[in-house]
Design a protein around this motif. Structure first.
Motif, PDB file in Angstrom:
ATOM      1  N   LEU A 263     -23.102  14.396 -63.838  1.00  0.00           N
ATOM      2  CA  LEU A 263     -24.332  13.908 -63.200  1.00  0.00           C
ATOM      3  C   LEU A 263     -25.556  14.328 -64.004  1.00  0.00           C
ATOM      4  CD1 LEU A 263     -23.555  14.541 -59.409  1.00  0.00           C
ATOM      5  CD2 LEU A 263     -23.597  12.351 -60.619  1.00  0.00           C
ATOM      6  N   LEU A 264     -25.502  15.529 -64.588  1.00  0.00           N
ATOM      7  CA  LEU A 264     -26.611  15.981 -65.434  1.00  0.00           C
ATOM      8  C   LEU A 264     -26.755  15.078 -66.653  1.00  0.00           C
ATOM      9  CD1 LEU A 264     -28.780  18.070 -66.137  1.00  0.00           C
ATOM     10  CD2 LEU A 264     -26.986  19.440 -67.240  1.00  0.00           C
ATOM     11  N   SER A 265     -25.643  14.735 -67.277  1.00  0.00           N
ATOM     12  CA  SER A 265     -25.715  13.829 -68.432  1.00  0.00           C
ATOM     13  C   SER A 265     -26.203  12.445 -68.018  1.00  0.00           C
ATOM     14  CB  SER A 265     -24.339  13.720 -69.087  1.00  0.00           C
ATOM     15  OG  SER A 265     -23.396  13.138 -68.202  1.00  0.00           O
ATOM     16  N   PHE A 266     -25.831  12.013 -66.823  1.00  0.00           N
ATOM     17  CA  PHE A 266     -26.326  10.731 -66.306  1.00  0.00           C
ATOM     18  C   PHE A 266     -27.844  10.766 -66.167  1.00  0.00           C
ATOM     19  CE2 PHE A 266     -27.547   7.884 -62.887  1.00  0.00           C
ATOM     20  CZ  PHE A 266     -26.828   6.728 -63.158  1.00  0.00           C
ATOM     21  N   ALA A 267     -28.364  11.843 -65.580  1.00  0.00           N
ATOM     22  CA  ALA A 267     -29.810  11.953 -65.391  1.00  0.00           C
ATOM     23  C   ALA A 267     -30.534  12.078 -66.733  1.00  0.00           C
ATOM     24  CB  ALA A 267     -30.117  13.163 -64.510  1.00  0.00           C
ATOM     25  N   VAL A 268     -29.973  12.864 -67.649  1.00  0.00           N
ATOM     26  CA  VAL A 268     -30.616  13.043 -68.950  1.00  0.00           C
ATOM     27  C   VAL A 268     -30.634  11.722 -69.719  1.00  0.00           C
ATOM     28  CG1 VAL A 268     -30.414  14.194 -71.181  1.00  0.00           C
ATOM     29  CG2 VAL A 268     -30.068  15.489 -69.080  1.00  0.00           C
ATOM     30  N   SER A 269     -29.552  10.963 -69.661  1.00  0.00           N
ATOM     31  CA  SER A 269     -29.513   9.674 -70.352  1.00  0.00           C
ATOM     32  C   SER A 269     -30.542   8.715 -69.780  1.00  0.00           C
ATOM     33  CB  SER A 269     -28.110   9.066 -70.238  1.00  0.00           C
ATOM     34  OG  SER A 269     -27.139   9.906 -70.804  1.00  0.00           O
ATOM     35  N   LEU A 270     -30.659   8.691 -68.453  1.00  0.00           N
ATOM     36  CA  LEU A 270     -31.633   7.807 -67.821  1.00  0.00           C
ATOM     37  C   LEU A 270     -33.057   8.207 -68.187  1.00  0.00           C
ATOM     38  CD1 LEU A 270     -32.089   5.453 -65.877  1.00  0.00           C
ATOM     39  CD2 LEU A 270     -32.072   7.092 -63.989  1.00  0.00           C
ATOM     40  N   VAL A 271     -33.348   9.510 -68.140  1.00  0.00           N
ATOM     41  CA  VAL A 271     -34.688   9.985 -68.500  1.00  0.00           C
ATOM     42  C   VAL A 271     -34.971   9.711 -69.975  1.00  0.00           C
ATOM     43  CG1 VAL A 271     -36.109  12.058 -68.743  1.00  0.00           C
ATOM     44  CG2 VAL A 271     -34.740  11.726 -66.684  1.00  0.00           C
ATOM     45  N   PHE A 272     -33.963   9.898 -70.808  1.00  0.00           N
ATOM     46  CA  PHE A 272     -34.133   9.661 -72.242  1.00  0.00           C
ATOM     47  C   PHE A 272     -34.551   8.215 -72.507  1.00  0.00           C
ATOM     48  CE2 PHE A 272     -32.818   8.807 -76.559  1.00  0.00           C
ATOM     49  CZ  PHE A 272     -33.120   9.980 -77.237  1.00  0.00           C
ATOM     50  N   ILE A 273     -33.904   7.273 -71.834  1.00  0.00           N
ATOM     51  CA  ILE A 273     -34.217   5.861 -72.047  1.00  0.00           C
ATOM     52  C   ILE A 273     -35.603   5.529 -71.501  1.00  0.00           C
ATOM     53  CG2 ILE A 273     -33.601   3.539 -71.271  1.00  0.00           C
ATOM     54  CD1 ILE A 273     -30.723   4.214 -71.677  1.00  0.00           C
ATOM     55  N   LEU A 274     -35.915   6.054 -70.311  1.00  0.00           N
ATOM     56  CA  LEU A 274     -37.223   5.757 -69.732  1.00  0.00           C
ATOM     57  C   LEU A 274     -38.355   6.360 -70.551  1.00  0.00           C
ATOM     58  CD1 LEU A 274     -36.454   6.192 -65.918  1.00  0.00           C
ATOM     59  CD2 LEU A 274     -36.628   4.075 -67.241  1.00  0.00           C
ATOM     60  N   LEU A 275     -38.119   7.531 -71.146  1.00  0.00           N
ATOM     61  CA  LEU A 275     -39.160   8.158 -71.957  1.00  0.00           C
ATOM     62  C   LEU A 275     -39.399   7.411 -73.261  1.00  0.00           C
ATOM     63  CD1 LEU A 275     -38.488  11.992 -71.517  1.00  0.00           C
ATOM     64  CD2 LEU A 275     -40.335  10.621 -70.523  1.00  0.00           C
ATOM     65  N   LEU A 276     -38.392   6.673 -73.729  1.00  0.00           N
ATOM     66  CA  LEU A 276     -38.582   5.904 -74.955  1.00  0.00           C
ATOM     67  C   LEU A 276     -39.709   4.881 -74.803  1.00  0.00           C
ATOM     68  CD1 LEU A 276     -34.945   5.221 -76.206  1.00  0.00           C
ATOM     69  CD2 LEU A 276     -36.637   6.726 -77.222  1.00  0.00           C
ATOM     70  N   ARG A 277     -39.956   4.451 -73.592  1.00  0.00           N
ATOM     71  CA  ARG A 277     -41.010   3.466 -73.369  1.00  0.00           C
ATOM     72  C   ARG A 277     -42.386   4.040 -73.685  1.00  0.00           C
ATOM     73  NH1 ARG A 277     -41.885   0.160 -67.668  1.00  0.00           N
ATOM     74  NH2 ARG A 277     -43.654  -1.129 -68.357  1.00  0.00           N
ATOM     75  N   PHE A 278     -42.536   5.348 -73.497  1.00  0.00           N
ATOM     76  CA  PHE A 278     -43.849   5.966 -73.673  1.00  0.00           C
ATOM     77  C   PHE A 278     -43.916   6.836 -74.927  1.00  0.00           C
ATOM     78  CE2 PHE A 278     -42.842   5.554 -69.138  1.00  0.00           C
ATOM     79  CZ  PHE A 278     -43.835   4.680 -68.744  1.00  0.00           C
ATOM     80  N   ARG A 406     -39.285   0.627 -78.324  1.00  0.00           N
ATOM     81  CA  ARG A 406     -40.336   0.649 -77.304  1.00  0.00           C
ATOM     82  C   ARG A 406     -40.376  -0.670 -76.542  1.00  0.00           C
ATOM     83  NH1 ARG A 406     -44.199   1.927 -80.414  1.00  0.00           N
ATOM     84  NH2 ARG A 406     -44.139   4.182 -80.060  1.00  0.00           N
ATOM     85  N   GLU A 407     -40.211  -1.769 -77.262  1.00  0.00           N
ATOM     86  CA  GLU A 407     -40.204  -3.069 -76.589  1.00  0.00           C
ATOM     87  C   GLU A 407     -38.950  -3.221 -75.725  1.00  0.00           C
ATOM     88  OE1 GLU A 407     -41.712  -6.696 -75.454  1.00  0.00           O
ATOM     89  OE2 GLU A 407     -42.649  -5.080 -76.587  1.00  0.00           O
ATOM     90  N   ALA A 408     -37.819  -2.705 -76.223  1.00  0.00           N
ATOM     91  CA  ALA A 408     -36.592  -2.771 -75.425  1.00  0.00           C
ATOM     92  C   ALA A 408     -36.708  -1.930 -74.169  1.00  0.00           C
ATOM     93  CB  ALA A 408     -35.403  -2.301 -76.268  1.00  0.00           C
ATOM     94  N   SER A 409     -37.379  -0.784 -74.260  1.00  0.00           N
ATOM     95  CA  SER A 409     -37.563   0.044 -73.066  1.00  0.00           C
ATOM     96  C   SER A 409     -38.417  -0.661 -72.027  1.00  0.00           C
ATOM     97  CB  SER A 409     -38.190   1.387 -73.458  1.00  0.00           C
ATOM     98  OG  SER A 409     -39.494   1.190 -73.976  1.00  0.00           O
ATOM     99  N   LYS A 410     -39.381  -1.457 -72.475  1.00  0.00           N
ATOM    100  CA  LYS A 410     -40.166  -2.243 -71.528  1.00  0.00           C
ATOM    101  C   LYS A 410     -39.295  -3.281 -70.831  1.00  0.00           C
ATOM    102  CE  LYS A 410     -44.564  -1.860 -74.039  1.00  0.00           C
ATOM    103  NZ  LYS A 410     -45.634  -2.617 -74.737  1.00  0.00           N
ATOM    104  N   ALA A 411     -38.440  -3.940 -71.604  1.00  0.00           N
ATOM    105  CA  ALA A 411     -37.560  -4.951 -71.006  1.00  0.00           C
ATOM    106  C   ALA A 411     -36.636  -4.322 -69.975  1.00  0.00           C
ATOM    107  CB  ALA A 411     -36.752  -5.650 -72.103  1.00  0.00           C
ATOM    108  N   ILE A 412     -36.051  -3.177 -70.314  1.00  0.00           N
ATOM    109  CA  ILE A 412     -35.166  -2.511 -69.365  1.00  0.00           C
ATOM    110  C   ILE A 412     -35.951  -1.995 -68.168  1.00  0.00           C
ATOM    111  CG2 ILE A 412     -33.654  -0.511 -69.072  1.00  0.00           C
ATOM    112  CD1 ILE A 412     -32.672  -0.921 -71.880  1.00  0.00           C
ATOM    113  N   GLY A 413     -37.197  -1.556 -68.403  1.00  0.00           N
ATOM    114  CA  GLY A 413     -38.030  -1.109 -67.288  1.00  0.00           C
ATOM    115  C   GLY A 413     -38.289  -2.211 -66.278  1.00  0.00           C
ATOM    116  N   HIS A 414     -38.400  -3.458 -66.743  1.00  0.00           N
ATOM    117  CA  HIS A 414     -38.607  -4.588 -65.833  1.00  0.00           C
ATOM    118  C   HIS A 414     -37.297  -5.050 -65.187  1.00  0.00           C
ATOM    119  CE1 HIS A 414     -42.809  -5.019 -66.725  1.00  0.00           C
ATOM    120  NE2 HIS A 414     -42.604  -5.225 -68.021  1.00  0.00           N
ATOM    121  N   ILE A 415     -36.162  -4.791 -65.864  1.00  0.00           N
ATOM    122  CA  ILE A 415     -34.860  -5.224 -65.328  1.00  0.00           C
ATOM    123  C   ILE A 415     -33.951  -3.990 -65.314  1.00  0.00           C
ATOM    124  CG2 ILE A 415     -33.084  -7.014 -65.446  1.00  0.00           C
ATOM    125  CD1 ILE A 415     -34.772  -8.487 -67.473  1.00  0.00           C
ATOM    126  N   MET A 416     -34.202  -3.074 -64.391  1.00  0.00           N
ATOM    127  CA  MET A 416     -33.470  -1.813 -64.337  1.00  0.00           C
ATOM    128  C   MET A 416     -32.000  -2.001 -63.987  1.00  0.00           C
ATOM    129  SD  MET A 416     -35.311   0.873 -65.075  1.00  0.00           S
ATOM    130  CE  MET A 416     -34.503   2.205 -64.205  1.00  0.00           C
TER     131      MET A 416
END
Length: 764
Positions: A263-278, A406-416
């Protein structure tokens, strides 16, 4: 969010800038797509593609289900779990004559080296259930000589003969012909309810009862090595039942902490991807620097341990001489262990260098990487420094990759919802793997004991015909004039029906369909995600113009219209993978043959099919993107994708592979970080929660589970990300060809992507 407007002047600049990064259109690169004012992303009105392959795929699935049913009707997995004698009775089964005989004894264990046991899971020799394994060497000839002195020798030897046989004076040739008794017995011990030779290592030499050589009943010289090969033919890899029990106990005690780690790796992976947007640039540069520092530290630590162990006596023992040990500290005292780790670091550094130099090759493209001599560790440091210099010179390419991320992170942010699609693929793979494994076991356990009529007179008309030992004495065969003295003896395991004759081909078919289903599920994921992200790219106003439920819509289109195309691509890849598996199997069989030509041909074939698999996998991936967007068949989509990439070959080399490499570094960092935390936890090096750590037999059991699971979870997230980047890149290249940036033909890329990629092209 208002749509970005481009002026004609800016569009002309982009076209001039991109000319340096694209190959000119022509007969060798295909014609670019023309402007279509009605094009708004993935085509909605489409028809079914590759219908013939779709029908074949459906028929194969139905046939696969039928194969499983037939295998389940004929097979019996209890033959694998519980030993059976030559009469098909289970050893130790209550209510039978074997109730007090729980262990299986092989008359001639040397026959267990036969490769047919891999298919039938049975050794082609007579097998009897016994109450205990033999504990001394003896041959039938020796027993006959000693029997004249004392009857106790025969009473002991007959424990391992067929029930009811009590004629120690019968000639040894007839005994071996009729398989009344084994030609010899060797000291053995029960292993998974089977008598296997009791191997003991003395001074580095494997022995049985302090012997390395012996003679059988026919006075033929035998070696302990032959017994070892026979035992390995039964057990596969030498292991112990006790080790398996302890591993299960460790899982039972630590499963909650393993779940927390995952579960920790799941959360870290999700945060890692979301942080790529910024903070894509900061995170990726930190990832690169962290991995380089870890490689440098590992190189230094391994070299220090190696230099200290070289001065310690006894550290030069080979790992293969030590064998399988449950205490890992034993391996850490060997110089060969640290040399292997140092070689692994060398391979990692070498692959990093290759990836940076090629900027378009596969980071794992070189399977045979040169190993560093232990005395020249300085070369590793020089290679490490070269990586830093290359990163400085390749910083422009990394910046371009950051822009796409960064552009891919925006796309995933809109389609989670796309981040959770790998769960569907995981469930499909779980079903396919389970079905394949169960079917393979049932097929392998379908073999039955076959008995043949053995007659001393070759003119017996019933010789070599199938018989039933239970009713053989009631028939007239043994009473026939030419068949006097005939017996119904065990011949082999398998069967004489068409089903048993083609059992090997059925196993190959089971493997091929399994690979086909696995590749189809992966193709379905790629096509679904590509259609989803293409909907994002071609939306004029983001996110207002993104269609509702884009993931479900893309999944429905792929399954409804393009099952045939996905199955077609998966079939081509599966056939190549099956050929590679067969080549690996043949190479294992040819290892003992000293033939340089055959080894050379085998290596060439393996290399060619490895390259072919990589090429097909890459072509399929891009073809699925074009199928998702334009709805054409596989061949047309593959051709258009290939020409589109060839017209933008420089961008492909710069962006595609570098992005994949950076995502690979992210997966390694997440798995390594969670693994380090798990290591400190299970080794009680975190003082705050020392009391919560369970008492384990082997701490590496939950540790490896957490590390491997973390890597797979991160791979699931980043595979979505990689597909998004590849899709956006193909859409971007197509956008440049369709449009010119004018008010009539505006670009649909984001302003940031337009600006950064345009500057990159100008710089090149």
């Amino acid at each position: 969010m208002t749509p970005h407007r481009y002026t004609p002047s800016s569009s002309a600049a982009v076209q001039s800038e991109t000319a340096a990064g694209a190959a000119p259109p022509g007969p060798y690169y295909g014609e670019p797509h023309k402007f279509d004012p009605t094009f708004r992303g993935p085509v909605r009105r489409r028809s079914c593609t590759d219908v013939l392959c779709c029908l074949i795929f459906i028929l194969v699935i139905l046939s696969y289900v039928a194969l499983g049913i037939v295998a389940w009707l004929h097979g019996d997995p209890k033959k694998v779990l519980h030993p059976t004698d030559s009469y098909g009775q289970f050893c130790g089964q209550k209510g039978t004559s074997n109730a007090k005989k729980p262990i299986l004894f092989y008359f001639n264990i040397l026959k267990c080296t036969n490769p047919t046991i891999l298919i039938n899971l049975q050794c082609p020799t007579t097998q009897m259930c016994v109450s205990k394994c033999p504990d001394k060497f003896a041959t039938y000839t020796e027993m006959q000589l000693q029997h004249k002195l004392s009857k106790s020798y025969w009473e002991y030897y007959r424990l391992f003969c067929k029930p009811g046989f009590n004629n120690p004076d019968k000639p040894v040739s007839q005994v071996l012909r009729d398989e009344d008794c084994p030609s010899m017995i060797v000291p053995s011990r029960p292993f998974f309810q089977r008598c296997l030779p009791d191997f003991i290592t003395l001074n580095g030499t494997v022995t049985v009862a302090n012997r390395t050589r012996f003679k059988d009943a026919l006075e033929m010289a035998r070696s302990v090595t032959e017994l070892q090969h026979a035992a390995k033919g039964i057990t596969g890899l030498v292991d112990t039942k006790e080790l398996g029990i302890k591993i299960v106990e460790d899982y039972a005690k630590s499963w909650t902490w393993i779940l927390i780690g995952l579960l920790l790796s799941f959360a870290v992976s999700l945060v890692f991807i979301l942080l790529l947007r910024f903070t894509a640039g900061l995170l990726l540069w930190m990832t690169i620097i962290t991995v380089i520092l870890l490689l440098a530290y590992g190189m230094w630590y391994c070299s220090m341990e190696l230099s200290q162990l070289r001065l310690r006596p006894g550290s030069d023992v080979a790992i293969i001489e030590v064998g399988l040990q449950t205490d890992l500290q034993i391996y850490l005292q060997l110089t060969q262990t640290w040399i292997i780790l140092l070689n692994a670091l060398w391979r990692g550094i070498f692959q990093v260098t290759v990836c940076d130099v090629r900027a378009g090759g596969d980071a794992q493209a070189d399977q045979h990487v040169p190993s560093p001599p232990a005395s020249k560790v300085v070369s590793l440091g020089a290679t490490e420094a070269s990586i830093l210099l290359m990163l400085i010179f390749l910083r422009r390419r990394v910046r371009v990759a950051i822009a796409l991320l960064r552009e891919a992170s925006k796309a995933i942010g809109h389609i989670m919802s796309t981040l959770f699609y790998p769960v569907i693929t995981f469930l499909l793979l779980t079903v396919f793997i389970s079905y394949w494994a169960v079917t393979a076991v049932y097929l392998a356990s379908s073999g039955e004991a076959v008995y043949k009529v053995m007659s001393p007179d070759v003119s017996c008309p019933y010789a070599n015909t199938t018989c039933n030992p239970e009713i053989f004495n009631k028939t007239n065969i043994s009473k026939a004039t030419l068949c006097l003295g005939s017996q119904c003896l065990f011949a082999f395991y398998g069967g004489e029906t068409s089903y048993h004759q083609y059992l090997f081909l059925l196993q190959l078919s089971n493997l091929l369909v399994f690979l086909w289903l696995v590749n189809f599920s992966l193709a379905l994921e790629q096509c679904t995600l590509a259609g989803t992200f293409a909907s994002y790219y071609w939306a004029r106003r983001k996110p207002q113009d993104i269609p509702p439920c884009p993931l479900f819509s893309s999944f429905s289109r792929a399954l409804r219209y393009h099952t045939g195309s996905l199955a077609f691509g998966a079939l081509i890849l599966s056939v190549v993978q099956l050929i590679r598996i067969i080549l690996e199997y043949l190479e294992q069989k040819l290892k003992g043959i000293d033939n340089s030509l055959s080894r050379f041909i085998m290596h060439c074939l393996k290399c060619c099919f490895w390259c072919l698999e990589k090429l097909i996998r890459y072509m399929n991936h891009n073809a699925y993107v074009m199928v998702a967007i334009y709805g054409k068949n596989l061949c047309t989509s593959a051709r258009e994708a290939f020409f589109l990439l060839m017209r933008n070959v420089v961008r492909v080399a710069v962006l595609d592979r570098v992005t994949d490499f950076l995502l690979f570094l992210g997966k390694v960092l997440i798995a390594g970080g969670v693994g380090v935390i798990a290591f400190f936890f299970f080794t009680r090096k975190i003082p705050v929660i020392q009391e919560e750590v369970p008492n384990l037999n082997y701490y590496w059991v939950p540790l490896l589970t957490v590390v491997i699971g973390s890597y797979l979870i991160a791979h699931g997230f980043f595979s979505v990300y990689a597909t998004c980047v590849d899709t956006l890149f193909l859409c971007f290249c197509d956008d440049l060809e369709r449009n010119d940036g004018s008010s009539e033909k505006p670009f649909l890329m984001s302003p940031e992507l337009h600006r950064i990629l345009g500057k990159s092209s100008q710089a090149r």
